[in-house]
Scaffold this active site. Structure first.
Site, PDB file in Angstrom:
ATOM      1  N   HIS A   9      55.818  43.970  45.730  1.00 12.29           N
ATOM      2  CA  HIS A   9      55.128  44.930  46.616  1.00 12.29           C
ATOM      3  C   HIS A   9      56.174  45.684  47.460  1.00 12.29           C
ATOM      4  O   HIS A   9      56.104  45.710  48.692  1.00 12.29           O
ATOM      5  CB  HIS A   9      54.114  44.199  47.512  1.00 12.29           C
ATOM      6  CG  HIS A   9      53.065  45.123  48.067  1.00 12.29           C
ATOM      7  ND1 HIS A   9      51.784  44.735  48.340  1.00 12.29           N
ATOM      8  CD2 HIS A   9      53.106  46.444  48.420  1.00 12.29           C
ATOM      9  CE1 HIS A   9      51.088  45.747  48.822  1.00 12.29           C
ATOM     10  NE2 HIS A   9      51.877  46.813  48.880  1.00 12.29           N
ATOM     11  N   ILE A  46      50.151  60.317  46.306  1.00 11.38           N
ATOM     12  CA  ILE A  46      51.052  59.536  45.439  1.00 11.38           C
ATOM     13  C   ILE A  46      50.838  59.936  43.980  1.00 11.38           C
ATOM     14  O   ILE A  46      51.793  60.215  43.241  1.00 11.38           O
ATOM     15  CB  ILE A  46      50.824  58.018  45.618  1.00 11.38           C
ATOM     16  CG1 ILE A  46      51.204  57.598  47.037  1.00 11.38           C
ATOM     17  CG2 ILE A  46      51.606  57.213  44.587  1.00 11.38           C
ATOM     18  CD1 ILE A  46      50.848  56.171  47.406  1.00 11.38           C
ATOM     19  N   GLU A  57      48.419  38.166  46.405  1.00  9.53           N
ATOM     20  CA  GLU A  57      49.801  38.129  46.906  1.00  9.53           C
ATOM     21  C   GLU A  57      49.952  37.103  48.020  1.00  9.53           C
ATOM     22  O   GLU A  57      49.014  36.937  48.805  1.00  9.53           O
ATOM     23  CB  GLU A  57      50.187  39.521  47.437  1.00  9.53           C
ATOM     24  CG  GLU A  57      50.291  40.530  46.324  1.00  9.53           C
ATOM     25  CD  GLU A  57      50.625  41.942  46.824  1.00  9.53           C
ATOM     26  OE1 GLU A  57      50.920  42.123  48.015  1.00  9.53           O
ATOM     27  OE2 GLU A  57      50.568  42.861  45.993  1.00  9.53           O
ATOM     28  N   GLY A  67      45.689  61.431  44.488  1.00 11.71           N
ATOM     29  CA  GLY A  67      45.971  61.784  45.885  1.00 11.71           C
ATOM     30  C   GLY A  67      47.444  62.170  45.988  1.00 11.71           C
ATOM     31  O   GLY A  67      48.048  62.594  44.990  1.00 11.71           O
ATOM     32  N   ARG A  91      47.039  48.607  44.446  1.00 11.38           N
ATOM     33  CA  ARG A  91      46.740  47.275  44.990  1.00 11.38           C
ATOM     34  C   ARG A  91      46.408  46.371  43.817  1.00 11.38           C
ATOM     35  O   ARG A  91      45.813  46.818  42.811  1.00 11.38           O
ATOM     36  CB  ARG A  91      45.527  47.329  45.927  1.00 11.38           C
ATOM     37  CG  ARG A  91      45.812  47.919  47.294  1.00 11.38           C
ATOM     38  CD  ARG A  91      46.675  46.991  48.153  1.00 11.38           C
ATOM     39  NE  ARG A  91      46.937  47.557  49.459  1.00 11.38           N
ATOM     40  CZ  ARG A  91      48.001  48.303  49.783  1.00 11.38           C
ATOM     41  NH1 ARG A  91      48.912  48.584  48.875  1.00 11.38           N
ATOM     42  NH2 ARG A  91      48.176  48.742  51.016  1.00 11.38           N
TER      43      ARG A  91
HETATM   44  O1  LIG Z   1      51.493  49.060  49.976  1.00  7.76           O
HETATM   45  C1  LIG Z   1      51.958  49.699  50.855  1.00  7.76           C
HETATM   46  C2  LIG Z   1      51.210  50.627  51.641  1.00  7.76           C
HETATM   47  O2  LIG Z   1      49.977  50.696  51.505  1.00  7.76           O
HETATM   48  O3  LIG Z   1      51.829  51.327  52.443  1.00  7.76           O
END
Ligand SMILES: O=CC(=O)O
Length: 335
Positions: free
Chosen positions: A298, A174, A280, A172, A251
């Site tokens: 995170h 990112i 987490e 995607g 994640r």
């Molecule tokens: O982990 C961070 C987000 O999903 O923005």
């Protein structure tokens, strides 16, 4: 729910009621800007006590939620908010929200869109370079060993990044930014995604095990859902091999964390760069002892700049919704 009593004063009447489910640091920037437009109800409750509170008080007039990733907005929570019409999350990921239930109820959802993609991609590359070139490990080593005049050649060699085969899981916005960056470092990119992308020429693998077999590095950039939970399991880790490196900026639940820790301890994988964890804020203690693992709390998405941007977008989405305009960064709801 600390602010309910204070905010029920008459000057708040008529403003849309927004239930704020963390994160506090974002809310403290948003509140001064928007408190004349919205009646914010802050919550400092855990998931369970939030449900309990909502059950007791049944706040029928709450029409909006502002949340981060720390709360689970489950079907049970949604059921307790009968007037809810919009949910704004400050995150790009939406795995903490029951999107199906939102769709069924006609609740609109807004997220961070692609706002964090550059920062998260930078962090993915940083974790990879740090892990492969042992930057954090070198820093720790020098701070302790230099005091004892340890000869520098004793520090172990790192691995070359340029020329490495990198498999990106989730291409995607990112994933594409990670690919672009790593290509310029001389890496060879291939990917696994829900669907093959016609717009890119990188080799596509529908099987993560096959992708891992051909790669030196895996970078996890996909969302967490029923299909991707534990997409990295023991089989994938073994396929990646003893010199392999995994980066996770998606994640924690994308990786079977127990297996990853086991494989790291057994030397079945070279190392890992982890920004996210399965439970987490719990981080497996074993990881703290490993010099081939780079850890981050995170924090990939948040920079000073993206933080300001996120506040604007979150507030802008609430404003848009309550002015009957389209959301700025809507989340596509599943069929
Ligand atoms: O982990 C961070 C987000 O999903 O923005």
């Amino acid at each position: 729910m600390t602010e309910e009593a204070n905010h029920s004063s008459s000057d708040m009447k008529g403003l849309p009621k927004v239930l704020v489910l963390g994160p506090p640091f974002i809310f403290s920037s948003l509140e001064p800007l928007y408190s004349h437009k919205f009646h914010f109800l802050k919550s400092h409750l855990s998931d369970l006590s939030l449900q309990h509170y909502l059950q007791l008080h049944h706040p029928p007039s709450i029409t909006a939620i502002l949340c981060g990733t720390g709360y689970s907005v489950t079907a049970e929570v949604l059921r307790l908010l009968p007037s809810l019409r919009v949910l704004v999350t400050t995150s790009a990921g939406t795995n903490h929200i029951d999107l199906r239930e939102c769709r069924r109820r006609g609740i609109q959802v807004a997220g961070a869109g692609g706002m964090f993609s550059d920062d998260v991609a930078d962090m993915a590359v940083a974790l990879l370079i740090d892990g492969m070139r042992k930057i954090s490990a070198a820093d720790r080593w020098l701070r302790t060993q230099n005091r004892h005049n340890a000869p520098w050649h004793l520090f172990p060699l790192g691995s070359k990044l340029s020329g490495k085969q990198v498999g990106i899981i989730g291409l995607g916005s990112i994933g594409m930014e990670v690919a672009k960056r790593l290509e310029s470092f001389g890496c060879i990119i291939s990917y696994n995604s829900k669907h093959k992308k016609t717009a890119v020429s990188y080799p596509f693998y529908s099987s993560v095990v096959e992708l891992a077999t051909t790669c030196d590095v895996l970078v996890l950039c996909c969302e967490l859902n029923e299909q991707t939970k534990h997409i990295i399991n023991r089989e994938v880790i073994l396929a990646l091999g003893k010199g392999g490196f995994i980066v996770n900026i998606g994640r924690g639940g994308l990786i079977d964390e127990k297996e990853l820790v086991k494989c790291l301890m057994e030397g079945e994988i070279g190392g890992a760069g982890l920004d996210v964890f399965e439970n987490e804020p719990r981080v497996p203690r074993e990881l703290f002892e490993m010099n081939n693992v780079v850890l981050s709390p995170h924090a990939a998405a948040i920079t000073a700049e993206s933080f300001m941007n996120m506040c604007e977008i979150a507030g802008g989405n609430l404003e848009a919704f309550f002015s009957n305009k389209p959301l700025i960064t809507p989340v596509m709801l599943p069929e």
